[in-house]
Scaffold this active site. Sequence first.
Site, short mmCIF file in Angstrom:
data_model
loop_
_atom_site.label_atom_id
_atom_site.label_comp_id
_atom_site.label_asym_id
_atom_site.label_seq_id
_atom_site.Cartn_x
_atom_site.Cartn_y
_atom_site.Cartn_z
CE LYS A 215 -31.86 18.98 -15.97
NZ LYS A 215 -32.46 17.65 -16.31
N GLY A 246 -29.14 15.83 -19.29
CA GLY A 246 -28.41 15.60 -18.05
C GLY A 246 -29.38 15.43 -16.91
CG ASP A 247 -27.92 13.61 -13.34
OD1 ASP A 247 -27.22 14.66 -13.33
OD2 ASP A 247 -27.48 12.50 -13.00
N GLY A 248 -30.36 16.29 -12.64
CA GLY A 248 -30.36 17.47 -11.79
C GLY A 248 -29.05 17.68 -11.06
N GLY A 250 -26.13 16.78 -11.95
CA GLY A 250 -25.03 17.09 -12.86
C GLY A 250 -25.25 18.40 -13.59
CB VAL A 251 -26.76 19.16 -16.91
CG1 VAL A 251 -27.15 20.41 -17.69
CG2 VAL A 251 -25.79 18.32 -17.73
N GLY A 252 -28.01 20.12 -14.10
CA GLY A 252 -28.85 21.07 -13.38
C GLY A 252 -28.06 21.91 -12.39
CD GLU A 290 -45.48 25.18 -12.33
OE1 GLU A 290 -46.04 24.85 -11.26
OE2 GLU A 290 -45.29 24.40 -13.27
CB CYS A 323 -47.68 20.76 -10.38
SG CYS A 323 -47.76 22.05 -11.60
CD GLU A 424 -46.89 17.91 -6.65
OE1 GLU A 424 -47.43 18.59 -7.54
OE2 GLU A 424 -45.68 18.00 -6.38
#
Length: 527
Positions: A215, A246-248, A250-252, A290, A323, A424
């Site tokens: 994803k 997908g988005d976090g 939903g699919v995430g 990560e 990051c 961050e």
Amino acid sequence: MAGGVAFFQYGFIFTNLGLPDVRDDLAGRLLNFSRQARIQIPMNTRQFYIDGAWVNPLAGTELDVINPSNETVCATISLGGEADTQAAVEAARRAFDSWSESSKSQRLELMNRILEVYVSRSGEIAEAISQEMGAPVDMAASSQVGTGSYHIKAFIRALEAFEFERELRPNTPNDRILYQPIGVCGLITPWNWPMNQIALKVMPALASGCTMVLKPSELSPLSAMVFADILHEAGVPAGVFNLLNGDGAGVGTALSGHRDVAMISFTGSSRAGIAISKNAADGLKRVSLELGGKGANIVFADAAAEAVRDGVARCFNNTGQSCNAPTRMLVERSRYDEAVAQAKEQADNTAVDLAEKHGSHIGPLVSQMQYDKVQALIERGISDDGARLVAGGLGKPEGLETGYFVRPTVFADCNNDMAIMREEIFGPVLSMMPFDTEEEAIAIANDTDYGLTNYVQTGDAARANRLARRLRSGMVDMNGQARSSGAPFGGFKHSGNGREGGVWGLEEFLEVKAVGGWSSEIPEDSH
């Protein structure tokens, strides 16, 4: 390093658009691409790649992908739902029995084919990345695409040397340690370095015998779709690799909680990593993370003359959207005023322009949401924190009123209680503060929730080694020295708990089995 290249920020910072020696002919292909006409993404972007074919969504909703340089729609994708997630996981589960029994030679042959096709289609990947997340076209063609080929080659080398079956000790002939694929893996990748993170997850999963559902970020899905098409062209067996947009939420969420997914490998924010870990906990999944960073760049008085200039350039690379960017610059007090002046000059000379233009400029931030976040933190640094603004600041650069462009910004006279030193920011914003002693520098650097990468600049080799041991981070880069291919990438604390790259990246996807009573007289199989 030769060619002015340092391994940095998910890949490379190109001071002269150079590439490392592992590039082969990729650099020439990429730079030729970057001066050609724009390339159209070939596949139907509303489809998913499941079980070896591009298929229509079962429960998808549409989402526009926005070009951050001009705020126009560059593509429309589908966000998958629960039925799509189930279909992708089932395809991966069906393929696992066969692929997990494939030989090392079969996997190596496939990975070499993937590399060949990747290089031949690198222009499409670079074009997609430039459009979807705003990397300037030359940087997309060199750095962004280059990280993918770099990691594919590195994992080929790692797999060639890896022993999946080995003795426990030379004097224990009837004991064996077996390394076996963990199962179906959910791979969730970010938008800021798309090919870097996809290669760091997909290639070791393939190499270890796992099957997977990828994803990618919904902000940068187009390059991932080209990558899926590359794997199809290279002949990856049906179901081994599946791509689901997908988005976090939903699919995430569906992937991290799915009973048939054995492992989640996630790169993104610390907040999202915590949520994924909680959702995966009921299934006792392995979760490799990560996450974010707030790297300190410690500049001693005896550092090289170019240390500050290079540190600012590295902070601003990829528009600060890395990051492991060195966003906190700690400078020994005797050199501090000079360093602030050098940082201001470097920021003032950092060009900002459209992603479609050639050159060494930085591009826009990825989205309106990211732009608003960075602006809010710059405002907080000025108003609430009371830091001294020496370059950049609020608003957009002159002439770039459309697009998510920001002014390269430097704050001086900071302290570690300020939000701009602790959060961050993920934009081209550098925060500077002085220190008096080595002990103080170490204490400031370690006083953070994060622990991904720290940086040391000094002419004293013994001091550099002391700091490398004491800095609480998964990686330490000293005096611009590159970390070699196959070195592990990952962090401490809120920067995550996994390692990517080299043998460590392979082991993330493997289970360890101890066997007693092994017959050493039977010939070893092809693993």
